[in-house]
Each structure stands twice: as C-alpha cells, then as structure tokens.
Scaffold this motif. Structure first.
Motif, PDB file in Angstrom:
ATOM      1  N   GLU A 118      -8.659  -4.470  -9.667  1.00  0.00           N
ATOM      2  CA  GLU A 118      -7.425  -5.147 -10.045  1.00  0.00           C
ATOM      3  C   GLU A 118      -7.179  -6.397  -9.192  1.00  0.00           C
ATOM      4  OE1 GLU A 118      -5.293  -4.698 -12.417  1.00  0.00           O
ATOM      5  OE2 GLU A 118      -6.187  -2.892 -13.263  1.00  0.00           O
ATOM      6  N   ASP A 119      -8.200  -6.807  -8.398  1.00  0.00           N
ATOM      7  CA  ASP A 119      -8.090  -7.980  -7.535  1.00  0.00           C
ATOM      8  C   ASP A 119      -6.953  -7.854  -6.525  1.00  0.00           C
ATOM      9  OD1 ASP A 119     -10.235  -9.283  -8.798  1.00  0.00           O
ATOM     10  OD2 ASP A 119      -8.911 -10.053 -10.373  1.00  0.00           O
ATOM     11  N   LYS A 120      -6.692  -6.627  -6.079  1.00  0.00           N
ATOM     12  CA  LYS A 120      -5.735  -6.366  -5.011  1.00  0.00           C
ATOM     13  C   LYS A 120      -6.426  -5.500  -3.956  1.00  0.00           C
ATOM     14  CE  LYS A 120      -2.218  -8.281  -7.162  1.00  0.00           C
ATOM     15  NZ  LYS A 120      -1.554  -9.488  -6.644  1.00  0.00           N
ATOM     16  N   PRO A 121      -7.538  -5.991  -3.400  1.00  0.00           N
ATOM     17  CA  PRO A 121      -8.351  -5.132  -2.530  1.00  0.00           C
ATOM     18  C   PRO A 121      -7.646  -4.708  -1.257  1.00  0.00           C
ATOM     19  CG  PRO A 121      -9.058  -7.416  -2.350  1.00  0.00           C
ATOM     20  CD  PRO A 121      -8.059  -7.363  -3.467  1.00  0.00           C
ATOM     21  N   ARG A 122      -7.987  -3.516  -0.808  1.00  0.00           N
ATOM     22  CA  ARG A 122      -7.534  -3.008   0.486  1.00  0.00           C
ATOM     23  C   ARG A 122      -8.778  -2.657   1.293  1.00  0.00           C
ATOM     24  NH1 ARG A 122      -3.591  -4.878  -1.405  1.00  0.00           N
ATOM     25  NH2 ARG A 122      -1.438  -4.160  -1.234  1.00  0.00           N
ATOM     26  N   THR A 123      -8.668  -2.759   2.612  1.00  0.00           N
ATOM     27  CA  THR A 123      -9.809  -2.404   3.456  1.00  0.00           C
ATOM     28  C   THR A 123      -9.963  -0.888   3.467  1.00  0.00           C
ATOM     29  OG1 THR A 123      -8.508  -2.205   5.486  1.00  0.00           O
ATOM     30  CG2 THR A 123      -9.310  -4.398   4.915  1.00  0.00           C
ATOM     31  N   VAL A 124     -11.162  -0.442   3.824  1.00  0.00           N
ATOM     32  CA  VAL A 124     -11.400   1.000   3.916  1.00  0.00           C
ATOM     33  C   VAL A 124     -10.489   1.602   4.981  1.00  0.00           C
ATOM     34  CG1 VAL A 124     -13.108   2.786   4.409  1.00  0.00           C
ATOM     35  CG2 VAL A 124     -13.776   0.764   3.130  1.00  0.00           C
ATOM     36  N   LYS A 125     -10.214   0.838   6.037  1.00  0.00           N
ATOM     37  CA  LYS A 125      -9.324   1.335   7.093  1.00  0.00           C
ATOM     38  C   LYS A 125      -7.924   1.572   6.540  1.00  0.00           C
ATOM     39  CE  LYS A 125      -7.131   0.236  11.465  1.00  0.00           C
ATOM     40  NZ  LYS A 125      -6.832  -0.782  12.494  1.00  0.00           N
ATOM     41  N   GLU A 126      -7.428   0.646   5.708  1.00  0.00           N
ATOM     42  CA  GLU A 126      -6.096   0.805   5.122  1.00  0.00           C
ATOM     43  C   GLU A 126      -6.061   2.032   4.208  1.00  0.00           C
ATOM     44  OE1 GLU A 126      -4.053  -3.469   4.566  1.00  0.00           O
ATOM     45  OE2 GLU A 126      -6.043  -3.334   3.688  1.00  0.00           O
ATOM     46  N   ILE A 127      -7.094   2.196   3.406  1.00  0.00           N
ATOM     47  CA  ILE A 127      -7.163   3.365   2.525  1.00  0.00           C
ATOM     48  C   ILE A 127      -7.233   4.642   3.367  1.00  0.00           C
ATOM     49  CG2 ILE A 127      -8.548   4.564   0.791  1.00  0.00           C
ATOM     50  CD1 ILE A 127      -7.179   2.169  -0.388  1.00  0.00           C
ATOM     51  N   CYS A 128      -8.016   4.595   4.422  1.00  0.00           N
ATOM     52  CA  CYS A 128      -8.194   5.763   5.293  1.00  0.00           C
ATOM     53  C   CYS A 128      -6.878   6.192   5.930  1.00  0.00           C
ATOM     54  CB  CYS A 128      -9.232   5.440   6.370  1.00  0.00           C
ATOM     55  SG  CYS A 128      -9.662   6.823   7.417  1.00  0.00           S
ATOM     56  N   SER A 129      -6.001   5.205   6.219  1.00  0.00           N
ATOM     57  CA  SER A 129      -4.734   5.515   6.898  1.00  0.00           C
ATOM     58  C   SER A 129      -3.785   6.343   6.045  1.00  0.00           C
ATOM     59  CB  SER A 129      -4.043   4.211   7.314  1.00  0.00           C
ATOM     60  OG  SER A 129      -3.591   3.486   6.178  1.00  0.00           O
ATOM     61  N   ILE A 130      -4.007   6.383   4.721  1.00  0.00           N
ATOM     62  CA  ILE A 130      -3.116   7.144   3.836  1.00  0.00           C
ATOM     63  C   ILE A 130      -3.881   8.235   3.082  1.00  0.00           C
ATOM     64  CG2 ILE A 130      -1.349   5.376   3.553  1.00  0.00           C
ATOM     65  CD1 ILE A 130      -4.050   5.760   0.942  1.00  0.00           C
ATOM     66  N   ALA A 131      -5.103   8.537   3.549  1.00  0.00           N
ATOM     67  CA  ALA A 131      -5.995   9.433   2.794  1.00  0.00           C
ATOM     68  C   ALA A 131      -5.899  10.887   3.220  1.00  0.00           C
ATOM     69  CB  ALA A 131      -7.433   8.946   2.907  1.00  0.00           C
ATOM     70  N   ASN A 132      -4.806  11.295   3.824  1.00  0.00           N
ATOM     71  CA  ASN A 132      -4.574  12.708   4.165  1.00  0.00           C
ATOM     72  C   ASN A 132      -5.688  13.322   5.005  1.00  0.00           C
ATOM     73  OD1 ASN A 132      -2.173  12.699   2.571  1.00  0.00           O
ATOM     74  ND2 ASN A 132      -3.398  13.025   0.741  1.00  0.00           N
ATOM     75  N   GLY A 133      -6.199  12.533   5.953  1.00  0.00           N
ATOM     76  CA  GLY A 133      -7.177  13.080   6.886  1.00  0.00           C
ATOM     77  C   GLY A 133      -8.619  12.759   6.575  1.00  0.00           C
ATOM     78  N   ALA A 134      -8.923  12.203   5.401  1.00  0.00           N
ATOM     79  CA  ALA A 134     -10.301  11.844   5.066  1.00  0.00           C
ATOM     80  C   ALA A 134     -10.752  10.680   5.951  1.00  0.00           C
ATOM     81  CB  ALA A 134     -10.417  11.449   3.596  1.00  0.00           C
ATOM     82  N   THR A 135     -11.978  10.740   6.433  1.00  0.00           N
ATOM     83  CA  THR A 135     -12.494   9.705   7.325  1.00  0.00           C
ATOM     84  C   THR A 135     -13.091   8.543   6.536  1.00  0.00           C
ATOM     85  OG1 THR A 135     -14.711  10.688   7.451  1.00  0.00           O
ATOM     86  CG2 THR A 135     -13.061  11.479   9.025  1.00  0.00           C
ATOM     87  N   LYS A 136     -13.318   7.420   7.230  1.00  0.00           N
ATOM     88  CA  LYS A 136     -13.922   6.259   6.583  1.00  0.00           C
ATOM     89  C   LYS A 136     -15.298   6.607   6.025  1.00  0.00           C
ATOM     90  CE  LYS A 136     -13.641   2.299   8.739  1.00  0.00           C
ATOM     91  NZ  LYS A 136     -13.655   1.273   9.812  1.00  0.00           N
ATOM     92  N   LYS A 137     -16.052   7.401   6.780  1.00  0.00           N
ATOM     93  CA  LYS A 137     -17.386   7.795   6.342  1.00  0.00           C
ATOM     94  C   LYS A 137     -17.313   8.638   5.075  1.00  0.00           C
ATOM     95  CE  LYS A 137     -21.696   9.621   8.300  1.00  0.00           C
ATOM     96  NZ  LYS A 137     -22.330  10.205   9.503  1.00  0.00           N
ATOM     97  N   GLU A 138     -16.365   9.580   5.030  1.00  0.00           N
ATOM     98  CA  GLU A 138     -16.215  10.438   3.847  1.00  0.00           C
ATOM     99  C   GLU A 138     -15.783   9.634   2.626  1.00  0.00           C
ATOM    100  OE1 GLU A 138     -14.933  14.670   5.989  1.00  0.00           O
ATOM    101  OE2 GLU A 138     -13.410  13.144   5.559  1.00  0.00           O
ATOM    102  N   ILE A 139     -14.871   8.675   2.832  1.00  0.00           N
ATOM    103  CA  ILE A 139     -14.420   7.834   1.718  1.00  0.00           C
ATOM    104  C   ILE A 139     -15.556   6.952   1.226  1.00  0.00           C
ATOM    105  CG2 ILE A 139     -12.831   5.978   1.065  1.00  0.00           C
ATOM    106  CD1 ILE A 139     -10.838   7.165   3.090  1.00  0.00           C
ATOM    107  N   GLY A 140     -16.365   6.435   2.161  1.00  0.00           N
ATOM    108  CA  GLY A 140     -17.513   5.615   1.776  1.00  0.00           C
ATOM    109  C   GLY A 140     -18.508   6.393   0.937  1.00  0.00           C
TER     110      GLY A 140
END
Length: 330
Positions: A180-202
């Motif tokens: 949607e051309d509204k990108p967020r960094t993986v760190k930003e996504i990770c901060s609201i991912a209920n405990g999921a790590t950057k590696k797991e999200i990747g």
C-alpha cells in the motif's frame, strides 16, 4: 496531523489538519482549505430502543465480510422480556453457539491484525483497501482488508498450525504496508507483534511470499521503498524542527541521484544524522540508531559514503560551504 496532501498555494505536498466540526481539510502551513464539507463516515451512536431499560446504541449488525463463509452476517438471539437467568434455553443456546470454527479463528486473527494496525497508527488505506491483490480479489466489494486477505489466502492454501501465529500476522501486516506504499520497518512491526522477534517475522514473511507466489505462479509485487517513506516518522520521533525536516527531505531527494548502494532506511538514518549535526539540535548516533533501528556502525558507514557529496545534496538555504566543511570527517 500526520496525513499529507498537495497544496496548490505551497505548490507541494504538505501536512493537513482535519476540522471535524466544519468538515474542512486545511493545509497546516498556509491555512488554505483544501477540501470542505467532508462527509463524516463515523458511527452515529444514538439509542433507538423501544424498551426504556435497553440502552444498546447499536441499531444494525456489523458490515459483511466476504472473507468469512457466511460473510459475517450472524444472528444474535436475545432473551425474551422477563426471562430469568443469564443463559438461553438449551435448544436456542446450541443454535446460538453454532458456527464455523474456521471463521471464529479467522475473526480472531483479523482482530489481532486490526489491533496491531491501530497501535502502528496506520491510515485506513491499510485496513480498508479498495484495490485487492490481483489473485486475491473476492468480487468487487470495497473495504477488503489487504492484510486479512493475505492471511486468509495463506490459511486456505496450507494450515498454519505449528507456526508462530503472532509472527505470521505481523508479517501479513508488513507485506500489506509495503504493497500500500506505507512501509514500516521490521523493527516497528516487531514492536507491536505480541512478542514475535524480528527473525521470526522475517521467516514468516519469506514463508508467506513463497506460498502466494506458488499460488499465483509468478513473483509477488512487494512495492518499492524509498528513504523518504520513513523520514518524516523518524524526524518526528526525534523531535526535529520543521526547518530540519524540510532540509532532510530535500537532501533525501537529491541523494537519490547518487549511486549510493545502501538500504533506504540506512540512508534516511544517515541523512538525519548529517542534518542534525549542521544545526543546534544535534542528535547522537546512538539516539538515531534507537529510533530508526539502524546499527550505529551502519549509520557511520553511510555517512562516510555521503560525505564527498554533501555540498551537492544539502540545500544551500540550510547550510553553506563553511558549515559543511566544519563537519567531522568520517
């Protein structure tokens, strides 16, 4: 604040303010009314109950959802007036509780995605997109949620049992933001991912993309990201002045003409560092790294790449040659 629109007086895209009482959209810099008498599409919370004791403001059910087997058009059976107890008779109770377990799981997943989107402060285009994935269109009905679509498609292809559900949902939101051309960094996504790590999200993102590409039979379009997509948000978190933000935006635009092979996020972080060093509101590399998620060493390395070109990319209105020369060399 936060949304932007093109202002004909300023002759560029500026932040806008919404005056909900008048229904006006106003340019925050020159005060021009860009749009007037906008329609308020929020809920009207009035009570239309026949019984004085019923204060439920709802007068219709929820919107239909084509991602669910029954389109989400369920029926609630209420108790008759004067009936005792808090439960329905056994026969009606069984009908009330009937429903697809798959739909209940989907609804839970959709609610988690909506909560994460709200915590990120995403605009409605991410949660309510009229333009669906080419292979994920379900009729022509508007308001389909892109992140929900992605999750539903992957769930339909292969059950996600045994995988980290929080990481899967976070990855769906990450992909939706990109598309949607509204990108967020993986760190930003990770901060609201209920405990999921950057590696797991990747890993979850790679799994989802692979599954969708298998379904479509072609590569999946993720959208192109630019340093400018992240700049304003980073500058806001660092409490930078409007003048500094404007200078950083111009510097980012000019830097795109250079052959600097760095990630857009790293480029944005380095430019913020440079701009703040040329002002009285200097920011430490450590603070910029904390906000952007870019390692301190990476910020310094990109600064080193940009250093020979600073006089070309930094606006003269913000810093002159002497100011640039006063910067510490890499």
């Amino acid at each position: 604040m936060g949304d932007s629109s093109y202002c004909p007086d300023c002759k560029r895209s500026t932040e806008v303010v919404f005056d909900h009482s008048a229904g006006d959209t106003v340019c925050s810099e020159c005060g021009l009314v860009l749009e007037s008498h906008s329609i308020d599409e929020t809920s009207e919370w009035r009570t239309f109950a026949n019984e004085s004791g019923d204060n439920d403001p709802n007068r219709v059910g929820g919107p239909s959802n084509p991602l669910l087997s029954d389109s989400g058009l369920t029926t609630m059976i209420s108790k008759t007036k004067g009936s005792g107890g808090d439960s329905l008779p056994s026969g009606l109770g069984r009908w009330q509780s009937r429903g697809s377990a798959a739909d209940r799981n989907l609804l839970h997943a959709f609610n988690v995605i909506a909560t994460m989107a709200d915590r990120l402060g995403l605009v409605t285009t991410i949660k309510d997109s009229n333009e669906c994935l080419p292979s994920l269109k379900i009729g022509n009905q508007a308001g389909l949620d892109r992140a929900n679509e992605i999750y539903k498609k992957v769930e339909d292809q292969k059950p996600l049992r045994g995988r980290n559900q929080d990481a899967i949902l976070a990855a769906c939101l990450y992909i939706a933001c990109r598309q949607e051309d509204k990108p967020r960094t993986v760190k930003e996504i990770c901060s609201i991912a209920n405990g999921a790590t950057k590696k797991e999200i990747g890993r979850a993102k790679e799994y989802i993309v692979k599954q969708l590409e298998l379904e479509m039979g072609q590569s999946m379009e993720m959208g192109t990201i630019h340093a400018g997509d992240f700049l304003k948000r980073f500058c806001s978190h660092l409490a930078m002045s409007k003048q500094a933000v404007k200078a950083a935006e111009e510097t980012v635009q000019k830097s795109e003409e250079l052959d600097i092979r760095r990630s857009p996020i790293s480029l944005a972080a380095a430019i913020i560092y440079i701009i703040t060093q040329l002002s009285e509101e200097k920011k430490a590399v450590k603070d910029i790294s904390l906000v952007t998620g870019v390692a301190e060493g990476t910020v310094r390395n990109v600064y080193k790449d940009l250093y020979p070109h600073l006089s070309k990319i930094i606006p003269n209105s913000y810093a002159n040659e002497e100011d640039i020369k006063s910067l510490v060399g890499p």
